[in-house]
Structures are given as C-alpha cells and as structure tokens.
Design an enzyme around this catalytic site. Structure first.
Site, mmCIF file in Angstrom:
data_model
loop_
_atom_site.group_PDB
_atom_site.id
_atom_site.type_symbol
_atom_site.label_atom_id
_atom_site.label_comp_id
_atom_site.label_asym_id
_atom_site.label_seq_id
_atom_site.Cartn_x
_atom_site.Cartn_y
_atom_site.Cartn_z
ATOM 1 N N ARG A 178 51.588 128.480 153.637
ATOM 2 C CA ARG A 178 50.407 129.479 153.050
ATOM 3 C C ARG A 178 49.160 128.649 153.322
ATOM 4 N NH1 ARG A 178 49.292 126.741 148.152
ATOM 5 N NH2 ARG A 178 50.750 126.223 147.159
ATOM 6 N N GLU A 229 65.258 115.214 142.013
ATOM 7 C CA GLU A 229 65.106 114.136 142.877
ATOM 8 C C GLU A 229 64.264 113.103 141.828
ATOM 9 O OE1 GLU A 229 60.017 116.407 143.653
ATOM 10 O OE2 GLU A 229 61.835 116.427 145.050
ATOM 11 N N HIS A 274 51.507 118.225 136.337
ATOM 12 C CA HIS A 274 51.866 118.241 138.307
ATOM 13 C C HIS A 274 51.169 119.475 138.934
ATOM 14 C CE1 HIS A 274 56.192 116.562 136.924
ATOM 15 N NE2 HIS A 274 55.977 117.351 135.470
ATOM 16 N N LYS A 282 62.364 124.838 147.924
ATOM 17 C CA LYS A 282 63.264 123.363 148.535
ATOM 18 C C LYS A 282 64.461 123.320 148.837
ATOM 19 C CE LYS A 282 58.337 122.920 145.220
ATOM 20 N NZ LYS A 282 58.816 125.137 145.202
#
Length: 622
Positions: free
Chosen positions: A280, A186, A224, A116
């Site tokens: 994917r 983040e 999450h 990421k």
C-alpha cells in the site's frame, strides 16, 4: 480513464488523495462513520456516503458497505489509502468483482505478503515461531504479529522466563486487532547494537517495469510506530543501498507487484534484515515525493489506468524530513488526547492533515493530527527548517507531541544521523522535561487585565495599594503573578511592560525584549507556545479522591483484566491490572502500590470516560 474515485478511508490520507484527484480533474467520493459526520474529509469530497455506526468494525472495515457506497455514488474506482482495508485481499477482489477499478496491487500480491511469516518464507527466510527456538544468547527478541501492523501485537522480551507470557499476550492482541493470532519472533537490536528501520519505496506498472525510489529512515518510533521519517536514509554505504533496492525489486517481482509499495528492513551492524512488504501507500510517502519530485498518488492512478512508467525513475534531489504531529502526551506514556482543536497552523512547510480549526478530536481513531514535511538541498537544512517550522507552529487544543518533535530534530544523535529504534527509550525523560517560558503567566495576566472593560482612568489608584493578582497552572505547577495599575499603565516587578493589550504583550527583561501572542478559550490560555489554565482566586475544596484510586487517563474501552483479578486480591506495585484501548493503541493500567484491591469498578468491554474510577488499591500499612 478514471472519472470518479471513492477513498475507502478517512482523515489525513483521504484528504491527501482527494487533493491529487482534484488536480487531475477526477471527482471524489468520501465514506464517513457517524463519528466523522463533520470531519474534513467528509466536507471536502464532491460526494459523501454514510457508514452507520462509529466503531471501525462497523464502518471503515465493512468492505461490503464501501463497495455498495461506491456503486451508489457513481464511482468507477476505489483508492484504499493506508490502514483499515488497504491490505485486505478480499476487499480488493470485492472491488474488482463489482466492476470497479482497484487503485492498488493485485489481490494475489496482497495475499502473498499479508502474513509476515509467509513473506519471509517467500524471501527464503524461515521465521522463528516458538519459545523453543530461543536461547539466552538470542536475547533480546521481539515477538511480533504475523498480520497487521501499527505496533499492535508486539512485545520486547529480554528474559527467556518472560517469553511464554509475551507470546500469549501478543497472540491475544493480534487476534483482537487483526482476527489472526499468529505471531513470530525476530532479533531485537538496542543499545550500542541498536538497529535502524530502513525502507525502500517501489512503484511498478502492468508492463513489467519496477522502480525503486530510494530509501527512507524511520528509526524514531514510539510503541513501534513511526514518529519522524526522512529520505534518503542517512549514512548508508552505496553497497548497502544497492542491496536494499535489489531485495525490494526481487520481492516485487516475486509476487507480480503493481502500484506503490514499500519493502521494510532492519539495518544493524552494516547488515540488512528483511522485515516485510507493505502492499500500500505508506504514511511517510511525502518525503519520497519531495526528493524525487513525483506525486505517488497520481502515479498510482495512472498505473491503475494501465499507463506504463518511464524506463528509469526520476533522479533524487536534496533531502526531506517528515514529523508526525500527534494528539498525545509523551510524558504520560504517550497517552492519546481528545477535545477541540481550536487552531492548527504550521508555517512554511508541507502540511498533510485531516483537521481544520474548530474540529473535534474523538476517541475512535488514530491520534495523528498532521504530517509536517520539509525539503531542502541538504539533510542539515531540511532538519533545521522542519524544527523551526514546528517551533513556530500554532497548535491550540489537546496536548500534542510538538515540543518533543522539535527537541528530537535538534538532538545531537539525530542531527548527526546516529539514531536508532531505541532513541526514545534512551532519551524520553530529557525530551519531555517541562521548559515553559517563565514570563508566560505574567503575559497572560497583563493580557487579561486589558481584555475586560476599561475605565477612563485605566484602573490606577491615587493611593498605593496591593498589587493585582492572577493564578495560573502551567506545566503541572501553580504560578501566582502580581502587577500594578499606575499612572504610567501596567507595571510588574523586575520586568518592563513595553506594551500590553488583550492579545499581544511585549515585555523587556535583562535588556531583552520579547513579544507574546495571547489567545484564550474559556479558562485555557495560550501564550505563544505555552499552555496555561486560569485558576480561581479560591481553591476548589470539593474535588477529593479516595487514596489509591486509579482513574482512567483517557476515554477508551477496557479490553481485558489481569487473569484472576477480583476485589480483595493482593496486588504488587507495578502489577498490570487492566488494559484500555484508545485511538488504536493499548494502554496498561498498573497498581501504583502494593496492597489490597478493595474496588474493581470495570469489566471487559466497558467504555470509560477520562477520570472515571477504575479501581482502588489500599496500600499496605507501614
């Protein structure tokens, strides 16, 4: 032309891919672990190859064994599904090096987006990686693993004093789950500034065409991980949609993407923040299929065969909503559940599942049972249809999140499209409050009265006598019900018994008639959607636990103990003592009280069964 496809996966997604392969006339090959020897995906494939062992690391994560299985079974292509090796560039290369067709993006595209942090830099965003980058003004923040997904290696931090500990814990979990301990930080949006998880489905071919197939909203999440998804994402301005789709195309072209993929964003304050690209097929792909009238698995196969996409994608029509049915207890910190799935039936909607009636839900894999998908001309109609189907569903077996899903879909925040990623943090208590049918125990007792041998006189007595009594546990409470055998049949105080037989009872109360379907599995009784446990007339006096005992809430593995934890240590109420891993999730076990740890009964790596004694904390004297 591809003739035989091996699916390097299990469960629901393997069955999903097999379904499309059958429609296309393609033969199918399954791989299975020892735990999946009788799993649905193993049974429905044309051929199946065993991967010795039960743990994912020994089976579904062994790319070398899967390639060998494909060659030995005569497959000429491999579909990775989602999870496991689906975003592993090394596995993709091993497949193509073996002369097989890889039904997925090029390995270099997977590699470019696998991290990421690397993906953010590719999109011109410099990620935050250390505690020194964060000030009080930046809080709250989310510490997140750079590799992998599924909620692993994530920590929400609301105080700078907690940041170092969160980074350490996230690195440890990420290293354990993905073999890569890199994490980054983040912004985390919650409360009135709560963010929405929005994503764009892309499909690209080898001839330079990139489609965007609209947006999806996946904001309802627990740990999450997504619970409810829909397409298109409601309430977005045309300008924001154009920005999201433009960024998604830019990401795909930046890495030479081919096949199906998803670009994910956090939308807050009218702005879109790029999160990552999943290289994917996504779990929630059926909502896009419903809205656009495409089969994304079929398109993946055609792209892998070299076919070109049309210049423009099909037009969207209507709205679709998907809910993930999990074997878990939302009221107990989402604890996963195991056991026999006696019955699974969700009427009138698309149901993607890897289970059938009588299958066992084990401890080794994700607890998702099925995905229910409803499509309708409008969002309101699709939401209502899905909620109704789930409410009428028959799910007999371990505890599930079915009732939570129904209440979520009918919650005003969701029906109005005002939900965000903090939805369950705000509303979980009200969404999990028990609301069993008060007449369910009586219906169970009356059905039980009709299930045994009956005399020619129907069980009534000529002389008034004590009522018949039955005891049941329902929603954590004990219920004692009474009924009578009379000349007119079965009766109960305050309720008119219209009809009673072993599997069906009709009761009338306050002028309203209700029908109850009753099903039994040993001492477990299901009355419509209400689960009861038949209790003995005499209480069990043998079950005793030492005060302060901490018992394993589920089967799992002890992945780590709190630093310095030893017998005799002083602990505080709420202090984490150890972590259990079960069904791809970590579960924290904390001290219920302040006192002394008198017994520590487990160690790192130990397997435990439900109810096993983990530790004992002796409470401080008043």
């Amino acid at each position: 032309m591809i003739a035989t496809v091996l699916v390097a996966n299990r469960g629901e997604i393997a069955c999903r891919v097999f379904r499309t392969c059958r429609e296309l006339g393609i033969r199918t090959v399954a791989v299975y672990s020892d735990a999946d020897g009788n799993a649905l995906h193993t049974r429905v494939a044309d051929a199946a190859v065993r991967l010795p062992g039960a743990a994912p690391a020994d089976t579904y994560l062994r790319g070398d064994l899967i390639v060998k299985a494909a060659l030995s079974a005569g497959a000429d292509a491999v579909h990775p599904g989602y999870g496991f090796l689906s975003e592993n560039a090394g596995f993709a290369r091993a497949v193509t090096d073996a002369g097989l067709v890889w039904i997925g993006p090029p390995p270099q595209a997977i590699e470019a987006m696998a991290s990421k942090t690397r993906a953010k830099r590719l999109m011109g965003i410099e990620p935050l990686t250390g505690a020194d980058d964060i000030t009080e003004a930046d809080l709250p923040v989310l510490v997140k693993a750079a590799a992998g997904g599924g909620g692993r290696g994530m920590r929400v931090v609301r105080r700078t004093a907690d940041l170092d500990a969160a980074l350490t814990a996230a690195r440890a979990e990420a290293a354990s789950a993905f073999g890569d301990g890199e994490v980054f930080i983040e912004p985390y949006f919650e409360g009135d500034a709560g963010g929405r998880h929005v994503e764009v489905q892309i499909l690209a071919d080898t001839h330079g065409t990139v489609w965007t197939l609209g947006t999806r909203d996946c904001s309802l999440q627990r740990r999450h991980q997504k619970v409810v998804e829909e397409a298109p994402a409601p309430g977005l301005t045309p300008g924001l949609v154009a920005e999201l789709e433009g960024t998604a195309v830019r990401a795909a072209r930046a890495v030479g993407y081919v096949g199906a993929g998803t670009v994910e964003f956090l939308v807050a304050g009218g702005r879109a923040h790029f999160l990552e690209m999943n290289t994917r097929l996504q779990v929630e792909h059926p909502v896009t299929e419903a809205v656009y009238g495409v089969d994304l698995v079929a398109e993946q196969i055609r792209v892998a065969e070299g076919h070109a996409l049309e210049k423009d994608p099909p037009r969207a029509r209507g709205h679709a909503v998907e809910a993930r049915l999990y074997a878990e207890d939302p009221a107990r910190d989402w604890a996963p559940q195991t056991g026999r799935l006696h019955r699974l039936d969700v009427p009138d909607v698309r149901l993607d599942t890897g289970y059938t009636d009588g299958d066992d839900i084990g401890v080794h894999y994700d607890p998702m049972l099925a995905k229910a998908v409803a499509h309708a001309p409008t969002r309101a109609e699709a939401v209502r249809r899905l909620a109704g189907a789930l409410e009428r569903a028959t799910v007999h077996g371990p505890v599930t999140n079915r009732d939570l899903l129904v209440r979520s879909l009918r919650h005003p925040e969701f029906t109005s499209g005002r939900m965000d990623t903090g939805f369950y943090a705000r509303h979980l208590p009200e969404l999990t409050a028990p609301a069993p049918d008060p007449y369910a125990p009586l219906a169970a007792a009356l059905a039980d009265a009709r299930s045994g041998p009956r005399s020619r006189f129907g069980g009534w007595r000529n002389v008034p006598s004590q009522p018949q009594t039955r005891r049941y546990a329902m929603a954590g409470q004990e219920h004692e019900v009474h009924y009578h055998h009379t000349r007119r049949g079965l009766t109960a105080d305050g309720v008119r018994v219209v009809h009673a037989e072993a599997r069906r009872v009709v009761l009338e109360a306050d002028g309203v008639r209700r029908t109850y379907e009753v099903t039994r599995y040993d001492d477990r009784v299901y009355v419509n959607n209400t689960e009861l446990t038949a209790l003995s007339r005499f209480p069990d006096t043998t079950a005793r636990q030492e005060p302060g005992s901490l018992l394993a809430p589920m089967p799992g593995t002890v992945v780590r103990l709190a630093d310095g934890l030893t017998e005799g240590a002083r602990v505080e109420a709420g202090q984490p003592l150890l972590w259990l891993e079960a069904m791809k999730m970590e579960h924290k076990v904390s001290s219920p009280t302040s006192g002394t740890l008198t017994t520590l009964n487990v160690s790192d790596g130990q397997q435990v069964e439900p109810g096993a004694l983990l530790a004992v904390v002796r409470e401080d004297a008043p």
